[in-house]
Design a protein around this motif. Structure first.
Motif, PDB file in Angstrom:
ATOM      1  N   GLN A 165      38.193  31.946  29.029  1.00 32.08           N
ATOM      2  CA  GLN A 165      38.156  31.203  30.166  1.00 32.08           C
ATOM      3  C   GLN A 165      39.264  30.116  29.820  1.00 32.08           C
ATOM      4  O   GLN A 165      39.861  29.555  31.197  1.00 32.08           O
ATOM      5  CB  GLN A 165      37.075  30.415  30.133  1.00 32.08           C
ATOM      6  CG  GLN A 165      35.651  31.371  30.577  1.00 32.08           C
ATOM      7  CD  GLN A 165      34.567  30.683  30.591  1.00 32.08           C
ATOM      8  OE1 GLN A 165      34.370  29.628  29.929  1.00 32.08           O
ATOM      9  NE2 GLN A 165      33.359  31.141  31.296  1.00 32.08           N
ATOM     10  N   THR A 168      42.787  32.436  30.822  1.00 28.01           N
ATOM     11  CA  THR A 168      43.057  33.467  31.799  1.00 28.01           C
ATOM     12  C   THR A 168      42.404  32.759  32.887  1.00 28.01           C
ATOM     13  O   THR A 168      41.611  32.837  33.514  1.00 28.01           O
ATOM     14  CB  THR A 168      42.395  34.425  31.545  1.00 28.01           C
ATOM     15  OG1 THR A 168      40.947  34.433  31.232  1.00 28.01           O
ATOM     16  CG2 THR A 168      43.024  35.371  30.603  1.00 28.01           C
ATOM     17  N   PRO A 169      43.349  32.093  33.913  1.00 29.44           N
ATOM     18  CA  PRO A 169      42.877  31.547  35.232  1.00 29.44           C
ATOM     19  C   PRO A 169      42.376  32.692  36.211  1.00 29.44           C
ATOM     20  O   PRO A 169      42.836  33.861  35.998  1.00 29.44           O
ATOM     21  CB  PRO A 169      44.156  30.945  35.606  1.00 29.44           C
ATOM     22  CG  PRO A 169      45.075  31.711  35.056  1.00 29.44           C
ATOM     23  CD  PRO A 169      44.769  32.055  33.573  1.00 29.44           C
ATOM     24  N   ALA A 170      41.517  32.286  37.172  1.00 31.92           N
ATOM     25  CA  ALA A 170      41.055  33.181  37.964  1.00 31.92           C
ATOM     26  C   ALA A 170      42.130  33.743  38.890  1.00 31.92           C
ATOM     27  O   ALA A 170      43.053  32.962  39.678  1.00 31.92           O
ATOM     28  CB  ALA A 170      39.986  32.840  38.978  1.00 31.92           C
ATOM     29  N   PRO A 171      42.491  34.954  39.455  1.00 29.33           N
ATOM     30  CA  PRO A 171      43.373  35.252  40.119  1.00 29.33           C
ATOM     31  C   PRO A 171      43.263  34.865  41.630  1.00 29.33           C
ATOM     32  O   PRO A 171      41.914  34.981  41.877  1.00 29.33           O
ATOM     33  CB  PRO A 171      43.500  36.940  39.945  1.00 29.33           C
ATOM     34  CG  PRO A 171      42.127  37.347  39.599  1.00 29.33           C
ATOM     35  CD  PRO A 171      41.881  36.214  38.804  1.00 29.33           C
ATOM     36  N   ASP A 173      43.417  35.587  45.773  1.00 29.89           N
ATOM     37  CA  ASP A 173      43.272  36.775  46.551  1.00 29.89           C
ATOM     38  C   ASP A 173      44.461  37.601  46.702  1.00 29.89           C
ATOM     39  O   ASP A 173      45.444  37.079  46.429  1.00 29.89           O
ATOM     40  CB  ASP A 173      42.691  36.105  47.959  1.00 29.89           C
ATOM     41  CG  ASP A 173      43.974  35.474  48.978  1.00 29.89           C
ATOM     42  OD1 ASP A 173      44.810  36.243  49.366  1.00 29.89           O
ATOM     43  OD2 ASP A 173      43.812  34.218  48.851  1.00 29.89           O
ATOM     44  N   GLU A 251      46.026  43.815  39.935  1.00 31.34           N
ATOM     45  CA  GLU A 251      46.708  42.598  40.466  1.00 31.34           C
ATOM     46  C   GLU A 251      48.058  43.092  40.926  1.00 31.34           C
ATOM     47  O   GLU A 251      48.511  44.085  40.171  1.00 31.34           O
ATOM     48  CB  GLU A 251      46.844  41.340  39.551  1.00 31.34           C
ATOM     49  CG  GLU A 251      45.349  40.964  38.974  1.00 31.34           C
ATOM     50  CD  GLU A 251      45.439  39.926  37.836  1.00 31.34           C
ATOM     51  OE1 GLU A 251      44.361  39.363  37.574  1.00 31.34           O
ATOM     52  OE2 GLU A 251      46.583  39.354  37.653  1.00 31.34           O
ATOM     53  N   SER A 269      50.854  36.998  37.091  1.00 31.64           N
ATOM     54  CA  SER A 269      49.775  36.178  37.201  1.00 31.64           C
ATOM     55  C   SER A 269      50.213  34.890  37.951  1.00 31.64           C
ATOM     56  O   SER A 269      51.242  34.355  37.908  1.00 31.64           O
ATOM     57  CB  SER A 269      49.221  35.491  35.760  1.00 31.64           C
ATOM     58  OG  SER A 269      48.768  36.564  34.887  1.00 31.64           O
ATOM     59  N   VAL A 271      48.607  31.231  40.185  1.00 26.25           N
ATOM     60  CA  VAL A 271      47.821  30.274  40.342  1.00 26.25           C
ATOM     61  C   VAL A 271      48.465  29.153  41.400  1.00 26.25           C
ATOM     62  O   VAL A 271      49.423  28.995  41.301  1.00 26.25           O
ATOM     63  CB  VAL A 271      47.366  29.554  39.178  1.00 26.25           C
ATOM     64  CG1 VAL A 271      46.880  28.430  39.287  1.00 26.25           C
ATOM     65  CG2 VAL A 271      46.706  30.546  37.873  1.00 26.25           C
TER      66      VAL A 271
END
Length: 298
Positions: A165, A168-171, A173, A251, A269, A271
């Motif tokens: 957590q 790794t940030p949430a991807p 949309d 992704e 990645s 953000v």
């Protein structure tokens, strides 16, 4: 009996491959682990097979133990911690596809950023996290695999979860991620340094894995900071027109193709509409071993 057993095993192969890939970060090793699972099943006495209450659970346990042995062997050989430029094998699929085989491959997909973090975990932590958090295996079952108590196994998964957590940030949309990747490619093709800075996070990290024998400008490297990463993008601007969008680990990313051959794969990645990490695999040997959909290469 063997044909019927093989047919039952094939029903579980996609799940076992997905488990092994997340544990090992290597498509080749994952396939080998699944094949070894089949061999162990085939060697079982027919009476013993009939006593297996849940074939899915039995196969998952065997595959997990094989993977744990491989992870422990890596540690014993001094392969941990990993090289900071290491990029795991990516699963590559077209952006859109109605091909059933491509959709099956998509189930193996997991973000490269997550796989890189998993590579840093202790083998038992990695197994506990993957089985529990990604596949909902009960701690009591995982405890038997890692040879710990259920309480200790729960702690292993908890430690791994915190590390994941934090790193790794949430991807976002897919549409927003695609806009960021396209903006990066457009700026790189135009040689627009300022535009690159706009799409790159100030603390962006570029990880390029060109293999152990690489040398020259394409050598393996770790680059931090928007200005330095933009400079790298300009250095390789001649290759930017070769880039085409694809799903890299589920992704939006970029595959560079020239003369029908994949030259590199870049996971991205994003953000808050900015690129925070670029994971580039350019090792020719590993690229040649990847399963590449024809729709991506042609």
């Amino acid at each position: 009996m063997t044909e019927a057993l093989a047919a039952r095993f094939e029903e579980h192969r996609p799940h076992l491959r997905a488990v092994a890939y997340r544990m090992l970060g290597s498509l080749t090793e994952a396939e080998d682990a699944v094949q070894e699972t089949w061999l162990r099943l085939a060697r079982q006495d027919p009476a013993g097979i009939r006593e297996i209450r849940s074939l899915a659970a039995w196969l998952t346990t065997v595959t997990s133990r094989i993977c744990l042995d491989l992870l422990n062997a890596r540690t014993a050989r001094g392969e941990q911690p990993i090289d900071e430029t290491f990029v795991p094998d990516p699963v590559i699929t077209p952006l859109t596809s109605t091909d059933p085989e491509a959709e099956a491959v998509r189930t193996d997909s997991v973000g490269l950023a997550l796989l890189i973090v998993l590579e840093t975990l202790d083998p038992a932590e990695r197994v506990a996290f993957v089985l529990h958090d990604l596949f909902a295996v009960p701690f009591d079952d995982i405890a038997e695999i890692v040879e710990r108590t259920p309480a200790t196994t729960r702690q292993l998964a908890s430690r791994a979860r915190r590390k994941v957590q934090d790193a790794t940030p949430a991807p976002p949309d897919p549409a927003r991620q695609r806009r960021a990747v396209e903006a990066f490619l457009t700026a790189a093709r135009a040689g627009d340094f300022d535009a690159l800075l706009t799409v790159l996070d100030p603390d962006v990290v570029l990880r390029a894995d060109a293999g152990a024998l690489a040398h020259g400008p394409a050598a393996s490297k770790l680059v931090r900071g928007a200005a330095r990463v933009a400079g790298q993008a300009l250095l390789f601007r001649e290759f930017a027109p070769l880039g085409r969008l694809a799903l890299i680990g589920g992704e939006v990313g970029v595959v560079h193709v020239a003369d029908g051959r994949v030259r590199s794969v870049m996971g991205v990645s994003v953000v808050d509409d900015r690129i925070v990490a670029l994971h580039i695999l350019a090792d020719p040997g590993r690229l040649a071993a990847l399963r590449l959909p024809e729709e991506v290469v042609r």
